[in-house]
Design an enzyme around this catalytic site. Sequence first.
Site, PDB file in Angstrom:
ATOM      1  N   PHE A   1      30.271  14.993 -58.428  1.00  0.00           N
ATOM      2  CA  PHE A   1      29.549  15.343 -59.646  1.00  0.00           C
ATOM      3  C   PHE A   1      28.459  14.081 -59.859  1.00  0.00           C
ATOM      4  CE2 PHE A   1      28.564  14.397 -64.172  1.00  0.00           C
ATOM      5  CZ  PHE A   1      28.089  15.557 -64.353  1.00  0.00           C
TER       6      PHE A   1
ATOM      7  N   ASP B   1      26.875   6.658 -55.682  1.00  0.00           N
ATOM      8  CA  ASP B   1      26.669   6.924 -57.292  1.00  0.00           C
ATOM      9  C   ASP B   1      27.827   6.084 -57.704  1.00  0.00           C
ATOM     10  OD1 ASP B   1      27.468   8.100 -59.678  1.00  0.00           O
ATOM     11  OD2 ASP B   1      26.949   9.851 -59.156  1.00  0.00           O
TER      12      ASP B   1
ATOM     13  N   LYS C   1      26.809   5.036 -67.449  1.00  0.00           N
ATOM     14  CA  LYS C   1      28.201   4.686 -68.191  1.00  0.00           C
ATOM     15  C   LYS C   1      28.623   3.509 -68.946  1.00  0.00           C
ATOM     16  CE  LYS C   1      30.623   9.009 -67.199  1.00  0.00           C
ATOM     17  NZ  LYS C   1      30.208  10.040 -65.907  1.00  0.00           N
TER      18      LYS C   1
HETATM   19  C1  LIG Z   1      28.970  10.860 -65.864  1.00  0.00           C
HETATM   20  C2  LIG Z   1      28.389  10.713 -64.276  1.00  0.00           C
HETATM   21  C3  LIG Z   1      27.062  11.121 -64.015  1.00  0.00           C
HETATM   22  C4  LIG Z   1      26.119  11.694 -65.250  1.00  0.00           C
HETATM   23  O1  LIG Z   1      25.867  10.708 -66.083  1.00  0.00           O
HETATM   24  P1  LIG Z   1      25.228  11.221 -67.347  1.00  0.00           P
HETATM   25  O2  LIG Z   1      24.756   9.912 -68.175  1.00  0.00           O
HETATM   26  O3  LIG Z   1      25.914  12.067 -68.181  1.00  0.00           O
HETATM   27  O4  LIG Z   1      23.955  11.603 -66.923  1.00  0.00           O
HETATM   28  C5  LIG Z   1      26.535  11.176 -62.562  1.00  0.00           C
HETATM   29  N1  LIG Z   1      27.509  10.599 -61.612  1.00  0.00           N
HETATM   30  C6  LIG Z   1      28.723  10.352 -61.921  1.00  0.00           C
HETATM   31  C7  LIG Z   1      29.653   9.898 -60.970  1.00  0.00           C
HETATM   32  C8  LIG Z   1      29.326  10.383 -63.338  1.00  0.00           C
HETATM   33  O5  LIG Z   1      30.636  10.058 -63.555  1.00  0.00           O
END
Ligand SMILES: *Cc1c(COP(=O)(O)O)cnc(C)c1O
Length: 405
Positions: free
Chosen positions: A142, A227, A256
């Site tokens: 994700f 990420d 986050k």
């Molecule tokens: C939450 C998340 C995203 C997206 O972040 P947003 O602030 O909602 O755009 C991308 N990568 C990972 C691993 C995430 O947990």
Amino acid sequence: MTPDIPDTPDIMARADATIAATYKRFPIALVRGEGCTLTDAAGKTYTDFLAGIAVCNLGHCHPKVTAAVTEQAQTLLHVSNLYYTLPQTELAGWLTEHSFADRVFFCNSGAEANEAAIKLARRFFYEKGQDRYRIIAAEGSFHGRTMATLSATGQEKIRKGFHPLLKGFDFVPFNDAGALRDAIGPDTCAVLLEPIQGEGGVRVPDPDYLASVRRICDEAGILLIFDEIQTGIGRTGKLFAHEHFGIVPDIMTLAKALANGLPMGAMLAKEWAASAFGLGAHASTFGGTPIVSAAALATLTALQGENLIDGCREKGAYFKERLTWLKDRHDTVLDVRGMGLLMGMELETEGDTVVTAAMAEGFLINCIQGRILRFAPPLTIGKAQIDGLIDCLDGILRSDRCLTK
Ligand SMILES: *Cc1c(COP(=O)(O)O)cnc(C)c1O
């Protein structure tokens, strides 16, 4: 009940009539947060084992963050990135001092941070005069909901209905270094991975997987992007999850928990990679704006000053032990996994009923992929609160509703 707060049915009715219906919401309206406790409009309190999805790592309304935001709000909220500001400068200094990275690009969300990383990877090879643009990502990953980041997301349910997607993404199974090596072609520019898959089901790779990926990227001369939007900022018991695996990426994305609840994203990179972003190559109006930078700086210094990362490892180990105790008692629990205070518990049955039952008993937890309970409490969570959740789950799992397949 607080007299000047509208009641829950009123808030729900107005929200459901006017807010885009993209979220399935639980029938509570939250009005207050302090530490690991949230209060709803009816005055009921909850112990928060989600923390805004791994956002409020210091707990809700941490006094140091609140003080920094209050002070900055009285000084300077926002100016354009056409000018220098001290909070953004200090934050970039902190992040580069505590990571592999030399440079930081600030933005406002995880998706934007990944957008920046995708753009940088392409631009890096463009500057070298090489036609490499394809990025390898993992199945079950994700990376966000914008067009580029959903194109990088290995989950069909998130991509559905948005085609044509951005070109240039290839997918390989997570935790399979051989498949990743085989997927690299002459036009591959980068590999994009979560060190631990979050939304995909709290999937922790084998201990040597990421080091193998690092070696493969080096041999192929391509960039490795981590990420760490969900895994970073102490969540797994290290400042960044990749520190558990003894390697560093070339580019890393954060969001986050970075500002403990204020919207902020960041893309960090080594100088040799970051230099591909020259003047005018990328921009964000609000990126690193003073109020949010002040919150992030207060977050990171409190994280360090209160020794929360060591505490996360210790409490995470305790939490895992207690979840494993549940697994041993209940056949419906198939697996317990995770690192630090990012934990997953895979069930044989639907997780939604457990989430709803736990909420009724005053615990906020989360279910992903239908059957996986995800826990990401503030790093300030106490052992007694962990025990409270375990007792609650033990009761729920023992009751009939979870025994049926
Ligand atoms: C939450 C998340 C995203 C997206 O972040 P947003 O602030 O909602 O755009 C991308 N990568 C990972 C691993 C995430 O947990």
